[in-house]
Design a protein around this motif. Structure first.
Motif, PDB file in Angstrom:
ATOM      1  N   MET A 169      24.340  20.882  91.744  1.00 28.18           N
ATOM      2  CA  MET A 169      25.248  21.182  90.635  1.00 28.18           C
ATOM      3  C   MET A 169      25.772  19.891  90.005  1.00 28.18           C
ATOM      4  O   MET A 169      25.678  19.675  88.797  1.00 28.18           O
ATOM      5  CB  MET A 169      26.417  22.029  91.176  1.00 28.18           C
ATOM      6  N   LEU A 170      26.295  19.009  90.898  1.00 28.86           N
ATOM      7  CA  LEU A 170      26.816  17.730  90.413  1.00 28.86           C
ATOM      8  C   LEU A 170      25.678  16.899  89.817  1.00 28.86           C
ATOM      9  O   LEU A 170      25.830  16.248  88.778  1.00 28.86           O
ATOM     10  CB  LEU A 170      27.474  16.979  91.576  1.00 28.86           C
ATOM     11  N   ASP A 171      24.488  16.967  90.493  1.00 27.41           N
ATOM     12  CA  ASP A 171      23.324  16.233  89.998  1.00 27.41           C
ATOM     13  C   ASP A 171      22.938  16.707  88.604  1.00 27.41           C
ATOM     14  O   ASP A 171      22.670  15.902  87.715  1.00 27.41           O
ATOM     15  CB  ASP A 171      22.128  16.443  90.948  1.00 27.41           C
ATOM     16  N   ALA A 198      24.855  18.164  86.406  1.00 20.22           N
ATOM     17  CA  ALA A 198      25.870  17.743  85.440  1.00 20.22           C
ATOM     18  C   ALA A 198      25.639  16.288  85.033  1.00 20.22           C
ATOM     19  O   ALA A 198      25.700  15.931  83.851  1.00 20.22           O
ATOM     20  CB  ALA A 198      27.261  17.922  86.043  1.00 20.22           C
ATOM     21  N   LEU A 199      25.321  15.428  86.023  1.00 19.85           N
ATOM     22  CA  LEU A 199      25.091  14.014  85.750  1.00 19.85           C
ATOM     23  C   LEU A 199      23.871  13.845  84.844  1.00 19.85           C
ATOM     24  O   LEU A 199      23.896  13.087  83.859  1.00 19.85           O
ATOM     25  CB  LEU A 199      24.898  13.269  87.072  1.00 19.85           C
ATOM     26  N   ARG A 201      17.384   7.846  87.595  1.00 16.87           N
ATOM     27  CA  ARG A 201      17.589   9.215  88.072  1.00 16.87           C
ATOM     28  C   ARG A 201      16.252   9.898  88.381  1.00 16.87           C
ATOM     29  O   ARG A 201      16.182  10.782  89.218  1.00 16.87           O
ATOM     30  CB  ARG A 201      18.338  10.054  87.026  1.00 16.87           C
ATOM     31  N   CYS A 242      38.660   6.164  93.081  1.00 22.96           N
ATOM     32  CA  CYS A 242      39.477   6.819  92.054  1.00 22.96           C
ATOM     33  C   CYS A 242      40.353   5.792  91.331  1.00 22.96           C
ATOM     34  O   CYS A 242      40.485   5.826  90.095  1.00 22.96           O
ATOM     35  CB  CYS A 242      40.341   7.910  92.670  1.00 22.96           C
TER      36      CYS A 242
END
Lengths: 312, 97
Positions: free
Chosen positions: A1-3, A5-6, A47, B14
């Motif tokens: 999911m994060l991948d 999005a990136l 990537r 952060c």
């Protein structure tokens, strides 16, 4: 999911910066946009795990090309661009759309199973003595392409030199830069150049077994030379000097000599005798690195502007 | 132990991102070149420094950690030099004084 999005974010940024670069009317802003586009493209290649391509894009696409474009835009007088006729623009747009559609079709409609020589390359890689399949393809299986690429870089330099005014022929490239020994840029040069030269040589050397290689390493070496010239630490050599011309031609000459020697020794042009494959590839890589670094450095320096013997 | 390390990394990264964000806002909002440069170099320096500090415990090997620190040092050197050169050109009195 994060991948995902990136990846989507990088894709959106690449397309956004590309559109902005085309739209902008200012030369300088467009070149800055082009360099940013190159760096984003580097992220995209990374990537995709295509680290060799990513390195090349960062060094040549974003780096050297950006500097060459900047130098070119400074040399060009401010030109008032007349708006291209609407018909021509529509034609160009159509042509681009056809090319994009063709590329999209190739990517989206693959033959199943996709034709690939990757397995063949892997199974025969050991005979070249190389560990990086990319280096194996560039230096052994598609050596002719690599050879022609290096010749193209040299031809580009001839193109730049052909803009030399007659009185300046044989002189030092570019406008003269006063030699300097203090200030931020000379200090930066003194600190960075030794590190950069080591990194450049490392990238060439490690290219046999890992991402890297002569083009990327040579670009870093060229960048260090350009930095030394810009900082006033060294002068660009006069382009008439025969040792310089020998250096520029050394890579292609060694490549073609080894290639011709391959006809009697290994049965065809650019084939290596198996026992000597690794040393021969190494010899070609070293010669090409020196030639490409010198060629790229002189491409950035540009054509000579002052007559030989009249420098500062 | 690993929880503390992860927490440390998360806090450092952060904090680094906050510096980049603040630097970007400064670059867009500050009134002239010198203050914009000030904002930009803070992001390069502290932002990247904190992110790399946070990545060090996650890097897994000493040589990778060393490379990360080297990258930070090189960016520092390049950023400081570029800032000096731009500032010299941006000064109202012109360069070299």
């Amino acid at each position: 999911m994060l991948d995902l999005a990136l990846d989507l974010l990088i894709t959106a940024l690449v397309i956004g910066v590309a559109l902005w670069t085309i739209r902008t009317r200012d030369d300088f802003a467009a070149i800055v946009g082009f360099v940013a586009y190159g760096l984003l493209l580097t992220l995209a290649w990374a990537r995709l795990a295509a680290y060799d391509v990513a390195l090349t894009e960062a060094a040549i696409g974003g780096g050297v090309t950006g500097v060459i474009l900047l130098r070119a835009s400074v040399r060009l007088k401010p030109v008032t661009t007349a708006r291209t006729p609407i018909g021509v623009r529509v034609l160009v747009g159509l042509l681009c759309a056809v090319i994009s559609a063709g590329l999209a079709a190739v990517v989206l409609l693959p033959v199943s199973p996709p034709p690939s020589l990757a397995a063949d390359v892997r199974s025969h890689l050991a005979s070249t003595g190389l560990g990086n399949p990319i280096a194996g393809v560039l230096m052994a299986y598609r050596a002719l392409d690599t050879f022609l690429e290096t010749v193209v870089v040299l031809l580009a330099l001839f193109g730049a030199w052909s803009l030399t005014p007659d009185r300046a022929w044989g002189g030092r490239p570019g406008a003269p830069i006063p030699t300097a020994s203090f200030g931020p840029l000379p200090l930066f040069g003194r600190l960075l150049i030794p590190i950069g030269v080591v990194i450049g040589i490392y990238i060439v050397w490690v290219g046999a077994d890992a991402p890297g290689g002569k083009f990327q390493g040579a670009t870093i070496l060229a960048a260090m030379w350009i930095l030394a010239m810009m900082a006033g630490l060294t002068e660009a050599p006069p382009i008439g000097r025969w040792r310089l011309r020998l250096l520029l031609a050394a890579g292609p000459i060694v490549f073609v000599a080894v290639g011709v020697a391959g006809i009697p020794l290994a049965g065809s042009f650019l084939a290596y005798p198996e026992a000597l494959a690794k040393p021969l590839i190494l010899l070609i890589e070293v010669a090409l690195t020196l030639s490409i670094a010198a060629t790229l450095g002189l491409l950035v320096a540009g054509p000579p502007e002052t007559a030989p013997g009249t420098e500062l | 132990m690993t929880t503390i390390v992860t927490l440390f990394s998360a806090v450092a990264i952060c904090a680094g991102i906050i510096f980049f964000l603040a630097g970007t806002v400064g670059l867009l909002r500050f009134p002239d070149s010198l203050t914009r440069l000030h904002a930009l170099t803070k992001a390069d320096n502290l932002g990247l420094g904190l992110i790399i500090l946070g990545l060090l415990p996650l890097s897994g090997s000493f040589s990778t950690a060393l490379k990360l620190v080297l990258i930070w040092a090189l960016v520092q050197l390049a950023g400081a030099t570029a800032a000096q050169l731009i500032a010299r050109l941006a000064r109202p009195s012109g360069r070299g004084k």
